[in-house]
Structure formats: structure tokens, C-alpha cells
Design an enzyme around this catalytic site. Structure first.
Site, PDB file in Angstrom:
ATOM      1  N   GLU A   1     -55.476  22.634  17.429  1.00 36.21           N
ATOM      2  CA  GLU A   1     -56.254  24.000  17.800  1.00 36.21           C
ATOM      3  C   GLU A   1     -57.037  24.281  18.905  1.00 36.21           C
ATOM      4  OE1 GLU A   1     -58.955  25.041  14.240  1.00 36.21           O
ATOM      5  OE2 GLU A   1     -57.273  24.897  12.756  1.00 36.21           O
TER       6      GLU A   1
ATOM      7  N   ASP B   1     -43.487  14.323   6.205  1.00 35.66           N
ATOM      8  CA  ASP B   1     -44.578  13.345   6.115  1.00 35.66           C
ATOM      9  C   ASP B   1     -44.340  12.027   5.665  1.00 35.66           C
ATOM     10  OD1 ASP B   1     -47.031  12.086   5.880  1.00 35.66           O
ATOM     11  OD2 ASP B   1     -48.075  13.911   5.592  1.00 35.66           O
TER      12      ASP B   1
END
Length: 409
Positions: free
Chosen positions: A307, A142
Site C-alpha cells: 500500500e 499461494d
């Protein structure tokens, strides 16, 4: 490239791996994790823990909450920076497998995307557990991670020719498009790698394998080119994620109050997971199929696009390894081998109760979960955390390494 005569042999050694006590060849015993290593975890009886024996599990639970024990097993980020100055010593002391354990594995290389933002010790143990010299690994740290995390992971990856930092890191915000972008950037880098890998698997730093590399290879071979990922009808209660536009505000994803139009080409949007096991052709399609950019642009301001994006692409006609959009081809997360996750709402029904604790309604596994986990067909499980249950990771990695060495053919 290792010559055929250089492949490890197990002449005179047992090939049975039905029990944790299975013997391995003495020639490679130094690669096994044993009590002789002098690790503080050795006070635990991993064999008994894996068999679910109550006394051993109670001892593991007690140790997991003991401050002195937690301090003794913690590895600071600085260790990795310093230790990796001598890569040969680092790989040897950490017992990395630096040669293919079989021709079958060497002929079936895998590609991994590893998205990480903290907990370097968890990342390094995951890398060690899945590392094989024939595979290739892209690590996305990140962009907003602490400098010590970036330095430590960069130092670790520098010791391996087949492990590299992603060429373009992004700042990842939970449930936003950035989580998908991190994997996309690794997909692109991996596709350009010299290794012509067969399958792509994406991981996060708190995943851990439930299978050896050979077992993973054989599971993927059995797919015969198909993909394995959750992809099913979108539940009504999740429709808002795609019908409302979202944006990042103060580091969090927030609804804008603007309604979104329908998806491009009237594509049926399927529900799924961020975790996938897909073949090389699937990745090529994600990067090159002219239908995908339009879907990506439409998905960028949705909630938790990881998702549904992969699940939707999996059902597009012409995608290698895909399935038709018909409901009869729906696949749940229980049937997909990509990842095993214990959701709090389904404990006691779909699977036993969590023996660790919960974070965002997901079980962070404890040592008491291991016996059940190893009975499942999934390749990986999420989540593990050495800060809260070190023994669960230790016993699992110890079991897998012993099994991998006993499998050598």
C-alpha cells in the site's frame, strides 16, 4: 498468427452496445451466455437486475441464501482437473474466446498477474472473463494453498499457451512483504515472456472486470503512456506502518518493537494501493532501476508495503509513466482506474451502501451493486465471491460477454 482476412467481422450486425439486449452476429452466438445454456442462474432476470429493479433484486437475494441453489451452482475443484484433460472440449464448453475480437485488441496485448490462494471457481470465472489469446497471464498460487487448489489451477492453466504458473511461488501472509513478492515474481516472468505487452495489471482471485477487453484497451490507450494508480500523501495514522519493523510470527505479521531508519535516498513515501495499472517501462524500472532494490530492502519489514511501494515508485523521477512527487499530482483510488473498492467507512459518502456484505471493512458486492458498478470508470472491482453472491458474478459476466461480442469490429 491470424491473417487479416481471418479477423472476425460483424457485417450486417449492429455495433451498438448501449443495452444488454443488443444483438450479436449469429456466427458467434455460441460464445454468448444465454438462457439456452441451461444454467440454474437463468431463473434470474439479469437485465432487470442490472437496471436495479427491486423485484429482480429481491429474487436474487433469496436465491443467494438458498441451500439448493448454492449447491447447484457450485463447481468443485475436481471438475477442473477432470475437464481440462481434454483442453479443446474444456475451452469450448466454458466458452473461452480463442481468437482476437479485433485488430485493435490484437495490436495492444496486456499482461496480468493473478495472485490466488483459494476459491478456484472464482479464479476460473475471472480468467474466462479477461481471457484473450493476445494477452499473457501469470498465475501465482499461494505456496500454502491446499493441494486441490494447486492441482485445479495448474490443470486450467495447462490448457492455454499464454497462461502460466509463476516460476517461483511464495507463501503469502496478509499485510506482509510476501504479497508484494508474489507480484514481483510474476512481473519478472511476464517481462521475459515472448509477448511484448503494453500494460501490466495485477489482480487477486476475487476481482472481476467492469469492462470488456476492448474497453480496457481503449482506456489504457487514452492514458498515452501514463500509469493509473493511487498515489497520495501518506496519512498520519498510517505512519507507524513504516516507522516500526515487523516480522512474521506464527503465520502473522507482528511488530518487533524496533524503530526503522528513514527510507533510502530520503525518498518521499506515498500512500497507495496494491492494485496498479502500469506500462511496460514501469515494470522494467522495477526490475532494473538501481534505486528500486534499496527501496525494496527497506520496505521488506514494514506493514502492508503493497500500500505504499507502487505509489512511491510512481512518483520517482525518470520512471516511465510516472508523476512528480508534488501534491498537485496526488491521485486517489476514486480517480485511479485500477480498482474500485467500497470501503465500509466511506459508504453513504463517497459511494452508496454495500448491497452485499463486508470482509475486513471491504464490500463483497451483491447483485444490488451492479447497476452502480457499471456506471464507474474503473477497469476492475474488488471483491466478489460466488459462495455468497453467485448472481452478482453471473450477471456481470453475462453482460460483459454479450457486450464484447457486440463490439466486434
Amino acid at each position: 498468427m491470424r491473417r487479416k482476412s481471418d479477423w472476425p467481422t460483424t457485417a450486417g450486425c449492429t455495433s451498438s452496445v448501449t443495452a444488454s439486449e443488443t444483438e450479436i452476429c449469429p456466427k458467434y452466438s455460441w460464445l454468448d451466455y444465454t438462457d439456452a445454456d441451461g444454467n440454474p442462474e437463468n431463473v434470474c432476470n439479469c437485465s432487470a437486475i442490472l437496471q436495479g429493479e427491486r423485484d429482480a433484486l429481491d429474487q436474487a437475494i433469496l436465491l443467494s441464501i438458498t441451500k439448493d441453489f448454492k449447491k447447484s451452482v457450485h463447481i468443485p475443484n475436481e471438475y477442473y482437473v477432470n475437464a481440462s484433460q481434454d483442453c479443446r472440449k474444456f475451452k469450448s464448453s466454458r466458452k473461452y474466446l480463442t481468437f482476437p475480437l479485433s485488430k485493435e485488441e490484437q495490436d495492444f496485448p496486456l499482461a496480468y498477474s493473478m495472485v490466488v490462494h483459494h476459491k478456484v471457481q472464482d479464479f476460473e470465472r475471472l480468467l474466462r472473463a479477461i481471457y484473450a489469446p493476445e494477452n499473457v497471464y501469470c498465475v501465482h498460487v499461494d505456496k500454502k494453498s491446499e493441494a486441490s487448489v494447486v492441482s485445479a489451477i495448474s490443470a486450467i492453466t495447462s490448457c492455454f499457451p499464454n497462461v502460466f504458473m509463476v516460476s517461483q511461488a511464495v507463501s503469502v501472509v496478509y499485510a506482509s512483504w510476501s504479497r508484494v513478492q508474489a507480484d514481483l515474481n510474476c512481473m519478472a516472468d511476464l517481462y521475459e515472456a515472448k509477448t511484448k505487452w503494453k500494460y501490466f495489471i495485477n489482480l487477486c482471485g476475487q476481482d472481476f472486470p467492469l469492462k470488456t477487453n476492448l474497453e480496457i484497451v481503449r482506456a489504457l490507450q487514452s492514458l498515452k503512456g501514463s500509469n493509473s494508480l493511487e498515489s497520495e500523501k501518506m496519512p498520519q495514522e498510517k505512519q507507524w506502518r513504516m516507522s516500526n519493523a515487523h516480522q512474521i510470527v506464527n503465520g502473522q505479521i507482528t511488530a518487533t518493537g524496533t524503530k526503522k531508519g528513514p527510507p533510502p535516498f530520503n525518498l518521499p513515501i506515498l500512500s497507495g494501493s496494491a492494485y496498479i495499472v502500469v506500462n511496460r517501462g514501469f515494470v522494467r524500472s522495477v526490475l532494473e532501476d538501481n534505486r528500486i532494490p534499496a527501496l525494496i530492502e527497506w520496505a521488506k519489514d514494514t506493514y502492508s508495503p503493497d500500500e505504499f511501494l507502487w505509489a512511491t515508485i510512481q512518483r520517482l523521477p525518470g520512471i516511465p509513466g510516472s508523476k512528480r512527487p508534488s501534491p498537485k499530482y496526488d491521485m486517489t483510488d476514486i480517480n485511479a482506474i485500477a480498482r474500485l473498492v467500497k470501503w465500509h467507512a466511506y459508504e453513504g459518502e463517497a459511494y452508496p451502501e454495500c448491497q452485499g456484505h463486508h470482509v475486513r471493512s471491504i464490500c463483497v458486492y451483491g447483485a444490488g451493486d451492479l447497476q452502480w458498478l457499471l456506471q464507474q470508470p474503473h477497469l476492475f472491482a474488488n471483491k466478489f465471491d460466488t459462495d455468497t453472491d453467485h448472481i452478482a458474478v453471473y450477471c456481470l459476466e453475462k453482460y460483459l460477454r454479450h457486450k464484447a461480442l457486440a463490439e466486434m469490429i
